[in-house]
Design a protein around this motif. Structure first.
Motif, mmCIF file in Angstrom:
data_model
loop_
_atom_site.group_PDB
_atom_site.id
_atom_site.type_symbol
_atom_site.label_atom_id
_atom_site.label_comp_id
_atom_site.label_asym_id
_atom_site.label_seq_id
_atom_site.Cartn_x
_atom_site.Cartn_y
_atom_site.Cartn_z
ATOM 1 N N TYR A 278 8.166 5.100 -0.919
ATOM 2 C CA TYR A 278 7.247 6.090 -0.624
ATOM 3 C C TYR A 278 5.855 5.436 -1.010
ATOM 4 O O TYR A 278 5.669 6.032 -2.127
ATOM 5 C CB TYR A 278 7.921 7.566 -0.536
ATOM 6 C CG TYR A 278 7.126 8.651 0.234
ATOM 7 C CD1 TYR A 278 6.071 8.010 1.390
ATOM 8 C CD2 TYR A 278 7.093 9.884 -0.236
ATOM 9 C CE1 TYR A 278 5.413 9.111 1.955
ATOM 10 C CE2 TYR A 278 6.244 10.694 0.697
ATOM 11 C CZ TYR A 278 5.440 10.581 1.735
ATOM 12 O OH TYR A 278 4.990 11.347 2.619
ATOM 13 N N ASN A 279 4.966 5.255 -0.200
ATOM 14 C CA ASN A 279 3.611 5.091 -0.522
ATOM 15 C C ASN A 279 3.025 6.576 -0.309
ATOM 16 O O ASN A 279 2.657 7.181 0.704
ATOM 17 C CB ASN A 279 2.974 3.934 0.214
ATOM 18 C CG ASN A 279 1.430 3.941 -0.083
ATOM 19 O OD1 ASN A 279 0.656 4.897 -0.587
ATOM 20 N ND2 ASN A 279 0.765 2.610 0.206
ATOM 21 N N ASP B 38 -0.449 8.322 4.733
ATOM 22 C CA ASP B 38 -0.539 7.691 6.178
ATOM 23 C C ASP B 38 0.577 6.936 6.364
ATOM 24 O O ASP B 38 0.874 6.171 7.259
ATOM 25 C CB ASP B 38 -1.754 6.663 6.128
ATOM 26 C CG ASP B 38 -1.922 5.919 5.000
ATOM 27 O OD1 ASP B 38 -1.185 5.810 4.043
ATOM 28 O OD2 ASP B 38 -2.965 5.050 4.946
ATOM 29 N N HIS B 39 1.666 6.950 5.378
ATOM 30 C CA HIS B 39 3.046 6.248 5.524
ATOM 31 C C HIS B 39 3.954 7.180 5.511
ATOM 32 O O HIS B 39 3.992 8.344 5.097
ATOM 33 C CB HIS B 39 3.226 5.332 4.175
ATOM 34 C CG HIS B 39 2.393 4.254 4.334
ATOM 35 N ND1 HIS B 39 2.748 2.830 4.450
ATOM 36 C CD2 HIS B 39 1.213 3.970 3.866
ATOM 37 C CE1 HIS B 39 1.839 2.062 4.107
ATOM 38 N NE2 HIS B 39 0.667 2.612 3.902
ATOM 39 N N ASN B 40 5.158 6.866 6.022
ATOM 40 C CA ASN B 40 6.474 7.783 5.891
ATOM 41 C C ASN B 40 7.374 7.236 4.788
ATOM 42 O O ASN B 40 7.264 6.006 4.722
ATOM 43 C CB ASN B 40 7.324 7.673 7.224
ATOM 44 C CG ASN B 40 6.507 8.405 8.585
ATOM 45 O OD1 ASN B 40 6.009 9.520 8.036
ATOM 46 N ND2 ASN B 40 6.650 8.266 9.684
ATOM 47 N N PHE C 180 8.048 5.051 -5.956
ATOM 48 C CA PHE C 180 6.638 5.715 -5.518
ATOM 49 C C PHE C 180 5.287 4.544 -5.644
ATOM 50 O O PHE C 180 5.507 3.646 -6.442
ATOM 51 C CB PHE C 180 6.039 6.699 -6.191
ATOM 52 C CG PHE C 180 6.683 7.993 -5.762
ATOM 53 C CD1 PHE C 180 6.793 8.618 -4.487
ATOM 54 C CD2 PHE C 180 7.208 8.804 -6.812
ATOM 55 C CE1 PHE C 180 7.530 9.790 -4.311
ATOM 56 C CE2 PHE C 180 8.021 9.973 -6.771
ATOM 57 C CZ PHE C 180 8.097 10.473 -5.490
ATOM 58 N N GLN C 181 4.793 4.516 -4.651
ATOM 59 C CA GLN C 181 3.640 3.381 -4.885
ATOM 60 C C GLN C 181 2.266 4.486 -4.685
ATOM 61 O O GLN C 181 2.253 5.355 -4.023
ATOM 62 C CB GLN C 181 3.511 2.144 -3.500
ATOM 63 C CG GLN C 181 4.638 1.549 -3.748
ATOM 64 C CD GLN C 181 5.871 1.999 -2.737
ATOM 65 O OE1 GLN C 181 5.725 2.565 -1.538
ATOM 66 N NE2 GLN C 181 7.112 1.854 -3.296
ATOM 67 N N GLU C 182 1.003 3.685 -5.255
ATOM 68 C CA GLU C 182 0.113 4.674 -5.179
ATOM 69 C C GLU C 182 0.200 6.045 -5.882
ATOM 70 O O GLU C 182 -0.094 6.954 -5.324
ATOM 71 C CB GLU C 182 -0.545 4.873 -3.877
ATOM 72 C CG GLU C 182 -1.062 3.551 -3.303
ATOM 73 C CD GLU C 182 -2.129 3.546 -2.255
ATOM 74 O OE1 GLU C 182 -2.725 4.463 -2.021
ATOM 75 O OE2 GLU C 182 -2.000 2.826 -1.407
ATOM 76 N N TYR C 183 1.028 5.866 -7.029
ATOM 77 C CA TYR C 183 1.316 7.189 -7.810
ATOM 78 C C TYR C 183 0.152 7.323 -8.763
ATOM 79 O O TYR C 183 0.060 6.261 -9.555
ATOM 80 C CB TYR C 183 2.983 6.992 -8.361
ATOM 81 C CG TYR C 183 3.169 7.936 -9.397
ATOM 82 C CD1 TYR C 183 4.150 9.022 -8.985
ATOM 83 C CD2 TYR C 183 2.851 7.983 -10.581
ATOM 84 C CE1 TYR C 183 4.399 10.018 -9.830
ATOM 85 C CE2 TYR C 183 3.162 8.865 -11.627
ATOM 86 C CZ TYR C 183 4.032 10.082 -11.033
ATOM 87 O OH TYR C 183 4.501 10.885 -12.088
ATOM 88 N N CYS D 196 12.107 -2.574 -3.061
ATOM 89 C CA CYS D 196 11.382 -1.398 -2.516
ATOM 90 C C CYS D 196 10.092 -1.409 -2.318
ATOM 91 O O CYS D 196 9.437 -1.566 -3.496
ATOM 92 C CB CYS D 196 11.968 0.038 -2.974
ATOM 93 S SG CYS D 196 13.735 0.041 -3.057
ATOM 94 N N GLY D 197 9.331 -0.853 -1.259
ATOM 95 C CA GLY D 197 8.258 -0.872 -1.313
ATOM 96 C C GLY D 197 7.251 -1.150 -0.187
ATOM 97 O O GLY D 197 7.680 -1.327 1.152
#
Length: 312
Positions: free
Chosen positions: A58-59, A299-301, A89-92, A232-233
């Motif tokens: 999840y971003n 803006d991502h799911n 997580f991305q952009e955590y 993942c990502g």
């Protein structure tokens, strides 16, 4: 693609050779179609000697920045309902008003974690897990605020290497605003449009080159892994370009092995973009794969996958 399918049906009914044109387009893009559409009517049974678990990517776009506490709690509740065992997580990101300890409290049901980026210059990555997390490594990209990491997660006595990846961001929206603000009073409308086009084009080309290098590096690390792999990502790439095919080389796209229906992960642009993925080694069994609409902070799911892991 839908238009080509309709044209193929129309010209086929009329028995015209024009049907060959949309047919050729469809065949040329067949690989892409398989990357966004899958027909599957039932989930496979778990193979004997396997244990299942769920992983999510999840971003989160820094948990919305303004209300990180509420967003992180909502996401934690959602992942609990979905019975997710490992979250990438991305952009955590954490800030003074909601620091890393507060974030960990939100995700306390996942007591093991790997959070390796220690600077605000990078778009941070994090892995939270209900299974033990062993050593990991942060991989920085040259001339980029993006990065990737890996860590080893022990799932029911089987060690898996989990790569959490955030490939080069396009940055189109902020770049356009920056250019328009910079030249608002100095350039005519036509000159400004030309400037925006050139800067946008250069940014797109630069991003493509960087993602190619990053994908090559990731592929090398996957091949060197002594354990089964999960990637993942957010690749910032659709399933029709070099980046996707290079990472998919030697791995399985989870959507192709266990997904169904139409796949998109970017919530804007008319739901036309699949940018977030879970890839897995062939030794892991794909059981279910889906990307639920989640309007919380990003803006991502998220993307969620259920896998079967052979027991040692």
């Amino acid at each position: 693609m839908t238009l080509n399918l309709l044209l193929l049906i129309y010209w086929s009914i009329r028995r015209k050779y024009w049907a060959l044109l949309p047919l050729g387009v469809i065949l040329f893009n067949f690989s892409y179609i398989g990357g966004v559409v899958q027909l599957r009517f039932s989930k496979p049974d778990l193979l004997p000697g396997h244990k299942s678990f769920k992983i999510a990517t999840y971003n989160v776009k820094e948990f919305g920045r303004e209300d990180q506490a509420a967003a992180s709690w909502q996401i934690a509740e959602f992942m609990n309902r979905e019975q997710v065992d490992v979250i990438c997580f991305q952009e955590y990101q954490d800030y003074e008003h909601f620091n890393m300890d507060s974030m960990k409290m939100s995700f306390r049901n996942w007591p093991y974690n790997a959070i390796l980026a220690d600077t605000l210059d990078l778009l941070r990555l994090a892995v939270f897990s209900k299974f033990p997390v062993e050593k990991g490594e942060l991989i920085k990209y040259k001339d980029s605020g993006n990065c990737m990491m890996w860590c080893d997660v022990v799932v029911n006595n089987t060690r898996l290497r989990v790569f959490n990846v955030h490939l080069q961001t396009t940055g189109l929206s902020w770049k356009r605003r920056e250019i328009e603000q910079e030249f608002q009073s100095e350039l005519s409308t036509m000159e400004k449009k030309k400037k925006v086009f050139k800067e946008t084009f250069d940014l797109l080309v630069d991003g493509i080159h960087k993602r190619i290098v990053q994908a090559d590096n990731l592929h090398r690390l996957v091949e060197e892994s002594p354990y089964p792999v999960l990637v993942c990502g957010d690749l910032n790439s659709p399933p029709s370009v070099y980046t996707y095919f290079k990472i998919n080389e030697g791995l399985k796209d989870g959507f192709r092995t266990a997904g169904y229906g139409y796949a998109y992960t970017f919530r804007f642009y008319k739901h036309m973009l699949r940018l977030d993925y879970i890839f897995h080694s062939e030794s892991l069994q794909g059981i279910d794969y889906y990307s639920p609409e989640l309007d919380v902070c990003s803006d991502h799911n998220p993307v969620i996958m259920q896998l079967g892991v052979p027991q040692q």
